[in-house]
Enzyme design. Structure first.
Site, PDB file in Angstrom:
ATOM      1  N   ASP A   2      22.539 -86.456  51.823  1.00 36.68           N
ATOM      2  CA  ASP A   2      23.188 -87.744  51.662  1.00 36.68           C
ATOM      3  C   ASP A   2      24.640 -87.573  51.188  1.00 36.68           C
ATOM      4  O   ASP A   2      24.890 -86.861  50.207  1.00 36.68           O
ATOM      5  CB  ASP A   2      22.383 -88.523  50.601  1.00 36.68           C
ATOM      6  CG  ASP A   2      22.726 -89.989  50.530  1.00 36.68           C
ATOM      7  OD1 ASP A   2      22.429 -90.710  51.490  1.00 36.68           O
ATOM      8  OD2 ASP A   2      23.278 -90.422  49.491  1.00 36.68           O
ATOM      9  N   GLU A  28      18.036 -68.454  52.040  1.00 37.18           N
ATOM     10  CA  GLU A  28      17.151 -67.605  51.221  1.00 37.18           C
ATOM     11  C   GLU A  28      15.697 -68.058  51.294  1.00 37.18           C
ATOM     12  O   GLU A  28      14.789 -67.305  50.995  1.00 37.18           O
ATOM     13  CB  GLU A  28      17.561 -67.692  49.735  1.00 37.18           C
ATOM     14  CG  GLU A  28      18.759 -66.856  49.376  1.00 37.18           C
ATOM     15  CD  GLU A  28      19.351 -67.319  48.044  1.00 37.18           C
ATOM     16  OE1 GLU A  28      20.523 -67.026  47.820  1.00 37.18           O
ATOM     17  OE2 GLU A  28      18.637 -67.988  47.256  1.00 37.18           O
TER      18      GLU A  28
HETATM   19  C1  GLC Z   1      23.696 -92.992  52.289  1.00 35.87           C
HETATM   20  C2  GLC Z   1      22.344 -93.620  52.510  1.00 35.87           C
HETATM   21  C3  GLC Z   1      22.410 -95.043  52.074  1.00 35.87           C
HETATM   22  C4  GLC Z   1      22.717 -95.082  50.603  1.00 35.87           C
HETATM   23  C5  GLC Z   1      23.997 -94.306  50.298  1.00 35.87           C
HETATM   24  C6  GLC Z   1      24.110 -94.027  48.839  1.00 35.87           C
HETATM   25  O1  GLC Z   1      24.678 -93.583  53.077  1.00 35.87           O
HETATM   26  O2  GLC Z   1      21.980 -93.487  53.849  1.00 35.87           O
HETATM   27  O3  GLC Z   1      21.231 -95.749  52.350  1.00 35.87           O
HETATM   28  O4  GLC Z   1      22.860 -96.398  50.173  1.00 35.87           O
HETATM   29  O5  GLC Z   1      24.025 -93.050  50.936  1.00 35.87           O
HETATM   30  O6  GLC Z   1      23.179 -93.080  48.454  1.00 35.87           O
END
Ligand code: GLC
Length: 533
Positions: A206, A258
């Site tokens: 993310d 790893e």
């Molecule tokens: C990414 C996720 C989203 C979330 C954001 C903050 O874009 O896909 O759903 O709100 O990150 O974590």
């Protein structure tokens, strides 16, 4: 090494809305286990699960309060291992979601930081700094949060007075971590190993491009036009894609390597694509979503340019493009393409007050676009429900909304709930087989009864296309454009045409493997066909 990810098709599961087995209105891990057979039958190679970790659910699980567990609404760690085992028996890889940019404000690290002094080690896990103004009463800079409002919140110190500010590029309940702190890096390496040992085959990462903020937190140079945003400017915004992030990616890659054949797919919103590709050099991420394709207007010249640019850029670093048209953050492609080519960007959504999409037209464009995408070399990500042709839920009442975007912008941007409505399974069960609860966490639109599985035409196209994609090895194929008055390309022995025109076109010669609207005589507007011979 097989490098299985290079041509894989991965199916994104949004656990909250997939399948509920304990009638609490939220989908859960046992629900996923129960339905894995359906996913395997679809013909994909793996699944990616949006976060199911313990979380106050302020941003639907992207606010993690414990990286080592399962939130009770989703089940237990034992449910997780059962799900992974079953997936592996069905030859499905399992990717999880790593959320490294921020924790939940309820995470013990942040609670400890709040209870510690300015300048302490506990605060050094996050981005705390003093404010501007005579008494530090103004935010440290002009950064705006992605969900609206300032990207800074001031805390009350132990003496009861307001003191330092902390950075949150998203909700105030999602404080950003300090990735210049080696402890943060080693904590995340531990987290990755924990899940790898439990059977995870990789992570979707993310917001990797957000991990480092420019030294001294300078103002965003074009905040007035771009919000917190991603616009390509002359200088990089101070909170996105800072060069030091490459070093962090290398560290995460080392951990993945790893641990065996593990894969990392970034959600790096980095443009242009040539720059995104720099993140996919052999010692960094394995793949990254091609957001330029996801965001594209469905216009021949644009799609052509993006495909060209993508193939060149990713191949240059020895990687491949990761094609996708849907996820839990964007309006579903059916409703997007049904919205007069408007391009509802991340977080914006379509609400009851907006012009409603033409989902019939959008559905035709979307299935044509999908068939085109599935014929491209590289790997693809699908989002739960798109195989059924689901549109967004565009009439959710304010009182049912969940996305922080809606609340932070006082409803100006309705947010992403529309793409997250619980998916339908069968006609007879409560909530179309999703849950026996009287109220589900988000409402399901009534129209979803028209999209259940048996007899669903879109599903039949997805299934057949995924089988053919494998049979003809299109994910790892040789791509060439075909000159002519129709948009067309050849991948291995398969020729693919799409009709971008408003009039039907003569069907090109050859044996039809599949066509998105089932035509055989002429190629209808928005239709894609795969031919051989
Ligand atoms: C990414 C996720 C989203 C979330 C954001 C903050 O874009 O896909 O759903 O709100 O990150 O974590």
């Amino acid at each position: 090494m097989s490098k299985w990810w290079r041509d894989a098709v991965i199916y994104q599961i949004y656990p909250k809305s997939f399948k509920d087995t304990n009638a609490d209105g939220y989908g859960d891990l046992p629900g996923i286990t129960q339905k894995l057979g359906d996913i395997a039958t679809l013909g994909v190679d793996g699944i990616w699960l949006s976060p199911f970790y313990p979380s106050p659910q302020k941003d639907s699980g992207y606010d993690v309060s414990d990286y080592y567990g399962v939130d009770p609404i989703f089940g237990t760690l034992a449910d997780f291992t059962e799900m992974v085992d079953k997936a592996h028996q069905l030859n499905l890889k399992v990717l999880l979601d790593l959320v490294p940019n921020h924790t939940s404000s309820e995470h013990p690290w942040f609670q400890h930081a709040l209870n510690s002094e300015a300048g302490s080690d506990a605060r050094a896990m996050y981005l705390f700094t003093d404010g501007r103004g005579e008494h530090g009463e103004l935010p440290p800079n002009n950064w705006q949060s992605m969900f609206g409002g300032p990207a800074w919140t001031r805390v009350k110190e132990k003496n009861g007075e307001y003191g330092q500010w902390y950075c949150h590029l998203f909700d105030p309940s999602q404080p950003d971590l300090n990735w210049r702190n080696p402890e943060v890096i080693s904590e995340f390496q531990k987290i990755m190993k924990f899940w790898f040992e439990l059977g995870a085959d990789g992570f979707r990462v993310d917001q990797p491009h957000a991990l480092i903020k420019a030294d001294g937190f300078p103002d965003h140079p074009y905040v007035e036009t771009a919000g917190a945003g991603y616009l390509e400017g002359e200088v990089d915004p101070p909170m996105w894609f800072q060069p030091e992030v490459h070093d962090i990616m290398r560290k995460l890659r080392e951990t993945a390597d790893e641990s065996g054949e593990k894969v990392l797919c970034g959600e790096g919103y980095v443009l242009p694509l040539s720059k995104m590709a720099q993140w996919l050099r052999p010692d960094e991420l394995h793949q990254n979503f091609n957001f330029r394709f996801l965001d594209a207007h469905w216009v021949e010249s644009i799609i052509k340019e993006i495909i060209d640019e993508s193939i060149t850029a990713f191949h240059e670093v020895g990687s491949q493009s990761t094609w996708t048209m849907n996820n839990h953050d964007v309006v579903r492609s059916v409703s997007r393409f049904g919205s007069a080519y408007s391009r509802p960007t991340q977080s914006d959504g379509i609400g009851p007050e907006d012009v409603q999409p033409n989902n019939r037209l959008g559905g035709e464009i979307s299935i044509g676009a999908t068939l085109l995408m599935l014929a491209l070399p590289g790997n693809c990500y699908l989002y739960q429900g798109e195989e059924l042709g689901l549109p967004d839920h565009t009439t959710i009442a304010s009182t049912d909304r969940q996305d922080p975007t809606f609340f932070r912008t006082e409803g100006v941007r309705v947010g992403r709930d529309g793409a997250r409505a619980p998916i339908p399974w069968d006609e007879s069960g409560a909530n179309l087989g999703f849950s026996k609860a009287t109220k589900t966490w988000l409402p399901q639109p009534e129209s979803y009864k028209n999209y259940i599985r048996p007899g669903n035409k879109t599903l039949a196209v997805y299934q057949a296309a995924l089988l053919l994609r494998k049979k003809h090895n299109l994910g790892a194929g040789q791509f060439n454009w075909i000159d002519g008055d129709l948009f067309g390309f050849q991948n291995n022995e398969v020729r693919v045409y799409h009709n971008f025109d408003l009039e039907p076109k003569r069907m090109p010669a050859g044996e039809i493997l599949i066509s998105s609207l089932g035509s055989s005589e002429s190629l209808l507007p928005n239709e894609t066909v795969w031919l051989i011979g």
